[in-house]
Write an enzyme that holds these catalytic residues in place. Structure first.
Site, PDB file in Angstrom:
ATOM      1  N   LYS A  13       8.060   5.289   6.945  1.00  0.00           N
ATOM      2  CA  LYS A  13       7.183   6.190   7.696  1.00  0.00           C
ATOM      3  C   LYS A  13       7.838   6.585   9.015  1.00  0.00           C
ATOM      4  O   LYS A  13       7.804   7.754   9.418  1.00  0.00           O
ATOM      5  CB  LYS A  13       5.812   5.526   7.932  1.00  0.00           C
ATOM      6  CG  LYS A  13       4.983   5.446   6.654  1.00  0.00           C
ATOM      7  CD  LYS A  13       3.743   4.576   6.765  1.00  0.00           C
ATOM      8  CE  LYS A  13       3.091   4.454   5.394  1.00  0.00           C
ATOM      9  NZ  LYS A  13       1.878   3.603   5.360  1.00  0.00           N
ATOM     10  N   GLN A  53      -1.245  -0.421   9.097  1.00  0.00           N
ATOM     11  CA  GLN A  53      -0.707  -0.725   7.772  1.00  0.00           C
ATOM     12  C   GLN A  53      -1.528  -1.845   7.115  1.00  0.00           C
ATOM     13  O   GLN A  53      -1.776  -2.878   7.723  1.00  0.00           O
ATOM     14  CB  GLN A  53       0.769  -1.130   7.897  1.00  0.00           C
ATOM     15  CG  GLN A  53       1.493  -1.297   6.580  1.00  0.00           C
ATOM     16  CD  GLN A  53       1.658   0.000   5.786  1.00  0.00           C
ATOM     17  OE1 GLN A  53       1.762   1.082   6.364  1.00  0.00           O
ATOM     18  NE2 GLN A  53       1.670  -0.101   4.477  1.00  0.00           N
ATOM     19  N   ASP A  55      -4.588   8.401   7.907  1.00  0.00           N
ATOM     20  CA  ASP A  55      -4.664   7.868   6.539  1.00  0.00           C
ATOM     21  C   ASP A  55      -5.889   8.419   5.801  1.00  0.00           C
ATOM     22  O   ASP A  55      -5.974   8.314   4.578  1.00  0.00           O
ATOM     23  CB  ASP A  55      -4.802   6.337   6.579  1.00  0.00           C
ATOM     24  CG  ASP A  55      -3.491   5.628   6.282  1.00  0.00           C
ATOM     25  OD1 ASP A  55      -2.667   6.200   5.553  1.00  0.00           O
ATOM     26  OD2 ASP A  55      -3.325   4.499   6.774  1.00  0.00           O
TER      27      ASP A  55
HETATM   28  N1  GUN Z   1      -0.678   0.029   2.447  1.00  0.00           N
HETATM   29  C1  GUN Z   1      -0.217   0.564   1.297  1.00  0.00           C
HETATM   30  N2  GUN Z   1      -0.301   1.898   1.346  1.00  0.00           N
HETATM   31  C2  GUN Z   1      -0.843   2.207   2.530  1.00  0.00           C
HETATM   32  C3  GUN Z   1      -1.190   3.447   3.148  1.00  0.00           C
HETATM   33  O1  GUN Z   1      -1.023   4.539   2.617  1.00  0.00           O
HETATM   34  N3  GUN Z   1      -1.690   3.347   4.391  1.00  0.00           N
HETATM   35  C4  GUN Z   1      -1.899   2.166   5.004  1.00  0.00           C
HETATM   36  N4  GUN Z   1      -2.424   2.170   6.208  1.00  0.00           N
HETATM   37  N5  GUN Z   1      -1.605   1.021   4.469  1.00  0.00           N
HETATM   38  C5  GUN Z   1      -1.074   1.045   3.226  1.00  0.00           C
END
Ligand code: GUN
Length: 277
Positions: free
Chosen positions: A48, A92, A115
């Site tokens: 990311k 996350q 998200d």
């Molecule tokens: N954990 C696995 N995929 C994601 C996601 O797309 N966003 C977040 N915040 N955590 C994750």
């Protein structure tokens, strides 16, 4: 049969976002909060941050130890919520044992919830109002759109009912005028339901679960899964080799939905910063 190339679409969209950012005075800022040392999460967070750097989003990475308290985490999120340089906040998931995701996520204002996991943004999706939409299902919609595939009037079947993928996917397809069925672990006659699908989206996390006999001739098959097969090779929820023979369009794994997820995170961050794209 046509393969929908998520990698190519992701590259195209990222280039467009970069152009927009380069032309703007305002630099979008994304805060990424990782608690603990989950190896998969560390890789996701690294990717990311890399995507941010590629297109000119300013990233703010917060790596907190696994023994961080609920209050410390919530205090940090409050601080980020108040920062004018930060337009998007991503916590996350999953959090380490002992920390609760829900009250922590509640500290992220919906305007910065890139998200799309918040109650407000999910509510907006239900009501078909503008809001930030969960990245993976939103990426799937962009992939369909890029191929001129309209869900209008089609039978869409979503396998999986997670809050992050299955449910928002079903709502996006419904909002695009598809007739939507959501299947899950308790669904009966799953095979027959899948056979009706013009658009079949698999998001259950089971390697090669969707087999040729479950798919209608000419169906559009979207594979959200990321699994390992019996030989440890990366594979989706769809038995690609065999299903591809029947599908009109199919997304591969890797190179399908995966690259679109982080791209949509960048898209949402720009949306949060610029209020429109
Ligand atoms: N954990 C696995 N995929 C994601 C996601 O797309 N966003 C977040 N915040 N955590 C994750």
């Amino acid at each position: 049969m046509k393969i929908i190339d998520g990698k190519a679409l992701a590259a195209k969209m990222r280039a467009q976002l970069k152009e927009k950012i380069d032309a703007s005075e305002l630099k979008p800022g994304l805060a990424v909060v990782l608690v603990g040392e989950d190896p998969a999460s560390q890789i996701y967070v690294r990717n990311k941050i890399k995507a941010c750097e590629e297109i000119g989003v300013k990233s703010y990475a917060y790596r907190l130890p696994a023994d961080t308290s609920q209050k410390q985490l919530e205090d940090l999120l409050e601080e980020l919520a108040a920062s004018k340089d930060i337009h998007g906040i991503l916590l996350q998931l999953p959090l380490p044992k002992g920390l609760q995701a829900e009250p922590a996520m509640a500290k992220i204002p919906y305007e910065k919830d890139v998200d799309g996991f918040s109650k407000e943004n999910l509510g907006k999706l239900v009501l078909k109002e503008d809001g930030l939409v969960s990245c993976t299902p939103y990426g799937v919609m962009k992939m369909l759109e890029s191929e001129g595939i309209s869900p209008k009037g089609k039978r869409a079947v979503v396998l999986g009912r997670s809050d992050t993928v299955g449910k928002p996917m079903a709502l996006l397809l419904l909002n695009a005028d598809a007739t939507v069925t959501v299947c899950h672990s308790k669904t009966q006659n799953l095979k027959e339901i899948c056979q009706e699908a013009d658009i079949l989206v698999a998001a259950i996390g089971r390697a090669k679960f969707v087999t040729e006999d479950m798919v209608k001739e000419g169906a559009v098959v979207v594979d959200v899964g990321i699994n390992r097969d019996e030989n440890g090779k990366l594979c989706g929820d769809v038995d690609y080799e065999n299903v591809a023979k029947k599908a009109s369009y199919i997304t591969p794994v890797p190179g399908g939905v995966g690259p679109m997820t982080i791209t949509m995170l960048m898209y949402n961050t720009c949306l949060a910063a610029f209020e429109s794209i």
